[in-house]
Enzyme design. Structure first.
Site, short mmCIF file in Angstrom:
data_model
loop_
_atom_site.label_atom_id
_atom_site.label_comp_id
_atom_site.label_asym_id
_atom_site.label_seq_id
_atom_site.Cartn_x
_atom_site.Cartn_y
_atom_site.Cartn_z
N GLU A 152 0.83 -1.21 0.00
CA GLU A 152 0.00 0.00 0.00
C GLU A 152 0.86 1.26 0.00
OE1 GLU A 152 -3.09 -0.18 -0.66
OE2 GLU A 152 -3.16 -2.36 -0.46
N GLU A 203 -0.80 -2.08 -9.84
CA GLU A 203 -0.62 -3.19 -8.90
C GLU A 203 0.78 -3.79 -9.02
OE1 GLU A 203 -2.24 -3.98 -6.47
OE2 GLU A 203 -4.34 -3.48 -6.77
#
Length: 282
Positions: A152, A203
């Site tokens: 994250e 991602e």
């Protein structure tokens, strides 16, 4: 006397107009070099009292301020924080250990625990990271939890939320020549944080940035693909993994980046110690 009054009135009016023009020019220079239509939009927004931001030139301080507003909305309306100071501090300690080894160490990162049994984690701009109690319980050890947090952080390092906000604003027709209405930006930011999947490229980049961060912080690198593999083998793949690219592809890419000889060299692999700790906190 009347002539003198009108003379002074004209002087004051000119000074007021000069001041207003100077303010408009200054605003234009702060946002970007204005085109005629841009300047017109700025003038309109100025009189309407709407605060706008220019995403293409968003400074770090403005990103942090916008992230804070998005977080306020999330906490007030969308998520429920887990009200246990010990687990909050534990997750924050892991995050703060990772921060100095990230590629944006100077942001004022905030790590928060969401009271939610689903396995999930997400982030928004400016340094705000969220992990659910369900994810904390599902991780086998601290290194696996740290791998999610570092991923994250990777999204924040890559400024992925800023780019996504720009794309979403364009798609919604909310981005004007002057910029994006701050209220619209906050609404889009909230939606992106909890309902919009990241792109394939984002991602993969967050995986690579997160893996490097995890390793530099002294955690075992193999924990990142190991946790993904564990989640992939569950009956129901968590929402934050059931997006593109396929989790199997991400695992393969991560394993290719990790030296098998050192995959389990590092901190955070004591499963029993982790289980004992979170059992007391959750």
């Amino acid at each position: 006397m009347m002539n003198l009054f009108f003379h002074r009135f004209r002087q004051l009016r000119r000074r007021w107009m000069y001041g207003l023009i100077s303010l408009i020019v200054a605003l234009g220079l702060i946002v970007s070099t204005p085109t005629p239509s841009h300047a017109s939009s700025l003038l309109e927004l100025l009189f309407r009292g709407i605060q706008v931001i220019q995403l293409s030139t968003l400074s770090t301080s403005n990103e942090v301020a916008l992230g804070r507003q998005i977080n306020d909305q999330l906490v007030r309306r969308e998520i429920r924080l887990y009200r246990n100071a010990d687990i909050a501090n534990y997750v924050d300690d892991i995050g703060q250990r990772l921060v100095p080894h990230s590629d944006r160490p100077n942001l004022p990162y905030v790590f928060q625990v969401v009271d939610d049994q689903s396995v999930n984690a997400f982030a928004t701009m400016g340094g705000y990271v969220y992990v659910t109690t369900g994810l904390i319980r599902t991780a086998d050890n601290e290194a696996q939890l740290a791998s999610v947090i570092s991923h994250e952080i990777g999204h924040i390092v890559g400024r992925h939320a800023v780019q996504q906000m720009r794309e979403q604003a364009i798609a919604a027709g909310a981005l004007t020549a002057a910029g994006l209405n701050r209220n619209d930006a906050v609404a889009i930011g909230v939606d992106l944080a909890i309902r919009r999947p990241n792109s394939r490229q984002d991602e993969l980049e967050a995986d690579e940035l997160g893996l490097a961060n995890l390793t530099r912080a002294g955690y075992a690198a193999g924990a990142m693909p190991a946790f993904m593999e564990k989640l992939l083998n569950q009956r129901s793949v968590p929402t934050f993994l059931s997006t593109h690219p396929a989790t199997s592809t991400r695992i393969e890419r991560l394993n290719a980046l990790i030296d098998p000889a050192t995959a389990n060299a590092g901190d955070g692999l004591d499963n029993a110690a982790y289980r004992s700790r979170i059992r007391d906190l959750l």
